[in-house]
Design a protein around this motif. Structure first.
Motif, PDB file in Angstrom:
ATOM      1  N   THR A  34       0.629  -1.467   0.037  1.00 35.11           N
ATOM      2  CA  THR A  34      -0.257  -0.113   0.182  1.00 35.11           C
ATOM      3  C   THR A  34       0.739   1.407   0.051  1.00 35.11           C
ATOM      4  O   THR A  34       2.353   1.149   0.613  1.00 35.11           O
ATOM      5  CB  THR A  34      -0.993  -0.041   1.594  1.00 35.11           C
ATOM      6  N   GLU A  36       0.471   5.829   1.076  1.00 38.32           N
ATOM      7  CA  GLU A  36      -0.518   6.677   1.157  1.00 38.32           C
ATOM      8  C   GLU A  36      -0.563   7.649   0.100  1.00 38.32           C
ATOM      9  O   GLU A  36       0.770   8.287  -0.030  1.00 38.32           O
ATOM     10  CB  GLU A  36       0.134   7.700   2.250  1.00 38.32           C
ATOM     11  N   THR A  42      -4.995   5.585   1.669  1.00 41.08           N
ATOM     12  CA  THR A  42      -4.432   4.791   1.292  1.00 41.08           C
ATOM     13  C   THR A  42      -4.371   3.676   0.668  1.00 41.08           C
ATOM     14  O   THR A  42      -6.312   3.149   0.909  1.00 41.08           O
ATOM     15  CB  THR A  42      -3.815   4.110   3.078  1.00 41.08           C
TER      16      THR A  42
END
Length: 91
Positions: A34, A36, A42
């Motif tokens: 992931t 941000e 996210t």
């Protein structure tokens, strides 16, 4: 659309590491990694090798092939001889 047979369609970040470029879009691809994003949320991130930021066609660094020059060079090496061209036309 039938329910339950389609993969989930959700926001995903595609990242081109060679050009340091990323964009957020929706896709059925998923990833364990992931990132941000700029909006503070996210999202899953998918790394790609080539994007519009690094592809030669979009960046303007594409080479134009000289096909006419290649044909002339081929004919010089392996092409017709003066006598052969006349015999083919007559025969």
């Amino acid at each position: 659309m039938q329910r339950g047979i389609h993969p989930p369609y959700a926001p995903v970040v595609f990242r081109d590491k060679s050009a340091d470029f990323a964009f957020l879009t929706r896709s059925t691809l998923t990833s364990d990694r992931t990132v941000e994003w700029e909006d503070g949320n996210t999202y899953p991130v998918v790394d790609v090798e080539i994007s519009s930021a690094s592809h030669p066609f979009y960046t303007g660094t594409a080479r134009v092939l000289d096909t006419a020059g290649r044909v002339e060079r081929f004919e010089r090496r392996y092409g017709r001889r003066d006598g052969q061209a006349e015999r083919r036309e007559e025969g």
